[in-house]
Design a protein around this motif. Sequence first.
Motif, mmCIF file in Angstrom:
data_model
loop_
_atom_site.group_PDB
_atom_site.id
_atom_site.type_symbol
_atom_site.label_atom_id
_atom_site.label_comp_id
_atom_site.label_asym_id
_atom_site.label_seq_id
_atom_site.Cartn_x
_atom_site.Cartn_y
_atom_site.Cartn_z
ATOM 1 N N GLY A 5 0.782 -1.221 0.000
ATOM 2 C CA GLY A 5 0.000 0.000 0.000
ATOM 3 C C GLY A 5 0.817 1.275 0.000
ATOM 4 N N GLU A 6 2.138 1.168 -0.015
ATOM 5 C CA GLU A 6 2.988 2.365 -0.006
ATOM 6 C C GLU A 6 3.080 2.954 -1.410
ATOM 7 N N LYS A 7 3.134 4.273 -1.483
ATOM 8 C CA LYS A 7 3.249 4.952 -2.764
ATOM 9 C C LYS A 7 4.709 5.027 -3.197
ATOM 10 N N VAL A 8 4.958 4.699 -4.460
ATOM 11 C CA VAL A 8 6.309 4.730 -5.030
ATOM 12 C C VAL A 8 6.259 5.597 -6.279
ATOM 13 N N LEU A 9 7.151 6.576 -6.347
ATOM 14 C CA LEU A 9 7.230 7.473 -7.497
ATOM 15 C C LEU A 9 8.294 6.949 -8.462
ATOM 16 N N PHE A 10 7.891 6.647 -9.695
ATOM 17 C CA PHE A 10 8.806 6.099 -10.696
ATOM 18 C C PHE A 10 9.257 7.214 -11.636
ATOM 19 N N ASP A 14 19.660 5.881 0.697
ATOM 20 C CA ASP A 14 18.934 6.681 1.687
ATOM 21 C C ASP A 14 19.733 7.889 2.161
ATOM 22 N N ARG A 15 20.629 8.370 1.319
ATOM 23 C CA ARG A 15 21.447 9.513 1.718
ATOM 24 C C ARG A 15 20.623 10.795 1.838
ATOM 25 N N CYS A 16 19.425 10.820 1.244
ATOM 26 C CA CYS A 16 18.634 12.046 1.187
ATOM 27 C C CYS A 16 17.615 12.153 2.313
ATOM 28 N N GLY A 17 17.722 11.330 3.352
ATOM 29 C CA GLY A 17 16.820 11.460 4.483
ATOM 30 C C GLY A 17 15.611 10.554 4.365
ATOM 31 N N ASP A 18 14.414 11.142 4.462
ATOM 32 C CA ASP A 18 13.203 10.336 4.517
ATOM 33 C C ASP A 18 12.709 9.925 3.135
ATOM 34 N N VAL A 19 13.356 10.338 2.074
ATOM 35 C CA VAL A 19 13.043 9.886 0.722
ATOM 36 C C VAL A 19 14.166 8.964 0.252
ATOM 37 N N THR A 20 13.801 7.732 -0.070
ATOM 38 C CA THR A 20 14.789 6.725 -0.446
ATOM 39 C C THR A 20 14.742 6.480 -1.943
ATOM 40 N N LEU A 21 15.897 6.435 -2.550
ATOM 41 C CA LEU A 21 16.028 6.156 -3.978
ATOM 42 C C LEU A 21 16.256 4.661 -4.153
ATOM 43 N N VAL A 22 15.421 3.991 -4.936
ATOM 44 C CA VAL A 22 15.556 2.552 -5.162
ATOM 45 C C VAL A 22 15.848 2.303 -6.635
ATOM 46 N N ARG A 23 16.546 1.191 -6.909
ATOM 47 C CA ARG A 23 16.970 0.848 -8.268
ATOM 48 C C ARG A 23 16.531 -0.583 -8.590
ATOM 49 N N LEU A 55 13.859 15.481 -8.131
ATOM 50 C CA LEU A 55 13.056 14.302 -7.836
ATOM 51 C C LEU A 55 12.731 14.213 -6.350
ATOM 52 N N MET A 56 13.723 14.475 -5.504
ATOM 53 C CA MET A 56 13.497 14.443 -4.064
ATOM 54 C C MET A 56 12.493 15.511 -3.640
ATOM 55 N N HIS A 57 12.621 16.690 -4.210
ATOM 56 C CA HIS A 57 11.731 17.794 -3.861
ATOM 57 C C HIS A 57 10.288 17.490 -4.258
ATOM 58 N N LYS A 58 10.083 16.952 -5.470
ATOM 59 C CA LYS A 58 8.742 16.615 -5.912
ATOM 60 C C LYS A 58 8.157 15.490 -5.066
ATOM 61 N N ALA A 59 8.979 14.521 -4.702
ATOM 62 C CA ALA A 59 8.491 13.437 -3.849
ATOM 63 C C ALA A 59 8.055 13.965 -2.491
ATOM 64 N N HIS A 60 8.819 14.911 -1.936
ATOM 65 C CA HIS A 60 8.437 15.541 -0.670
ATOM 66 C C HIS A 60 7.083 16.220 -0.795
ATOM 67 N N GLN A 61 6.907 16.979 -1.847
ATOM 68 C CA GLN A 61 5.681 17.745 -2.008
ATOM 69 C C GLN A 61 4.449 16.858 -2.144
ATOM 70 N N MET A 62 4.611 15.718 -2.786
ATOM 71 C CA MET A 62 3.458 14.877 -3.080
ATOM 72 C C MET A 62 3.323 13.694 -2.136
ATOM 73 N N GLY A 63 4.108 13.656 -1.074
ATOM 74 C CA GLY A 63 3.947 12.634 -0.056
ATOM 75 C C GLY A 63 4.509 11.275 -0.399
ATOM 76 N N TYR A 64 5.475 11.219 -1.304
ATOM 77 C CA TYR A 64 6.131 9.948 -1.646
ATOM 78 C C TYR A 64 7.413 9.814 -0.836
ATOM 79 N N HIS A 65 7.670 8.583 -0.381
ATOM 80 C CA HIS A 65 8.896 8.312 0.374
ATOM 81 C C HIS A 65 9.831 7.355 -0.351
ATOM 82 N N LYS A 66 9.433 6.895 -1.518
ATOM 83 C CA LYS A 66 10.275 6.026 -2.337
ATOM 84 C C LYS A 66 10.259 6.547 -3.769
ATOM 85 N N ILE A 67 11.443 6.626 -4.379
ATOM 86 C CA ILE A 67 11.582 7.003 -5.777
ATOM 87 C C ILE A 67 12.341 5.892 -6.476
ATOM 88 N N ALA A 68 11.768 5.357 -7.549
ATOM 89 C CA ALA A 68 12.406 4.285 -8.309
ATOM 90 C C ALA A 68 12.972 4.846 -9.608
#
Length: 487
Positions: free
Chosen positions: A68-73, A271-280, A225-238
């Motif tokens: 159920g977690e939101k992931v921003l691709f 996870d160097r960017c704090g509460d937004v994690t970049l996944v590959r 990407l991190m900034h947009k994820a923060h604004q829209m409530g995403y904590h994972k970016i793929a």
Amino acid sequence: MCQVDDGNFPVLEKKSVIGPNARDCMKCGEKAVVIARIKDAFCRSCFLTYFTHRFRATFGKARLVRDGEKVLFAFSGGQCSSAMVNLVKRGLDQSTHKKLRFIPGLIYIDEGVVTGQSKEERSTTCKRVSDMMKETGFPWCIATLEESLDVPPKTSPSHPEGDNTGKEGDSFHSNQTLTTDELSGKLDEISLDTRRTQECKDLLESMTSLTSKEDLVRNLRIRLLMHKAHQMGYHKIAVGDSGTRLSSGILTDLAKGRGAAIPLGMAFADDRCGDVTLVRPMREFTTKEIVMHNSFFNVDSLFLPTLSTKAGEYASIDTLTESFVNNLQTNFPSTVSTVFRTGEKMCAAETSNSEPDQCCSMCMSVLDTAVGKSSALSATRFSLRMSREGSVGKSRCGADETDDATCSESSSSQCCGQGDGSCHSNTKKGVSFESLGRTLCYGCQVTVRDMKDVSLLPSHVIDEAEKLDRRSRMRDEISDFLLGEES
């Protein structure tokens, strides 16, 4: 007397070429159509199963994304990101066994300003990419690279997890039909043909090498990407980084002096960017496998020009390393996996994440410049300082130090160099190159050193440097009143 049919010399037999038509599928025994690895032959159906399983296993082994977690691709329209989104769409199908449980969203960052595209060309590209994103049925949005110049130094989610909207102009669109005129209007609202566009162009033009430009664009993209994820409530970016790209990136980072950032730069979770994690999630695949997947299953993709498009092999460190790895991979198919697995064994330097002084203000990686006086970095700094004092000097501005205070030793490397006696220091934002360098890792210091004007850096880099510089000066001022560790 020598004879042709002497029979004393062995006859070399011609080695038969093993192709997919001469092999059977290693899973089902049917006729193979592709050889994914050195000896892994697959039919069409088994190759899809193999590809999909590895993609899901990458998520499953990490156990990082919850149900159920939101992931921003991050979607660019290229081969890797198109394959990634197609696998996600297939994995969310109700009929799929062990389907994916997260909620995906797509974002496309237009980088037309980097290649000097016109407003019409950028609008056309965004229209094509938006059509591809709408076909997925996922929520999507479009941003431009110019917006990265307005990213604040420290961001925090401005909306709760369940909200899909950010600040004004950041709303996601789901299954909307946009005409070209409507899309152009949307882009106008973001940042096309604005002051930020010109500032971004000036920033790129101030870089003297293609290597530095590519580093800068990469950092700006990640920040946005991190900034947009923060604004829209995403904590994972793929992101769609393949194993081939990550393998060449390992060697590239070593050549650039970014060895400390390699463990996080190629890991599944960054996870160097704090509460937004970049996944590959595409890190287990080579570029060859991804292209074959897209070809077999008709996955649409776009080719968009970049800084290195049509550039020579020796144009930058990135292009040279990529060519080197690809050439080795052609003759030695284990090259990518060997480099990739070796990079996985590297460990990140231990540091305190709660201490802001430990993070680079540009790339957000760990600072690796706290070294002793007898280190190679100290010797490099000394050589640069001596070279600057010998070649630049006070004559570069045509004025004495007493006549123009901005031509001090701390900012001599950033002198305008006009030679007409009217110095215009590039440190007009209040941060000299030396002060800025204390907040950057070694790799970013090399990038900034190639700049003609450090004041053109994004505001979040300047602001963080100023803040950390003030903290450092304050700590020095009150050092006599601080209790030591032994107390």
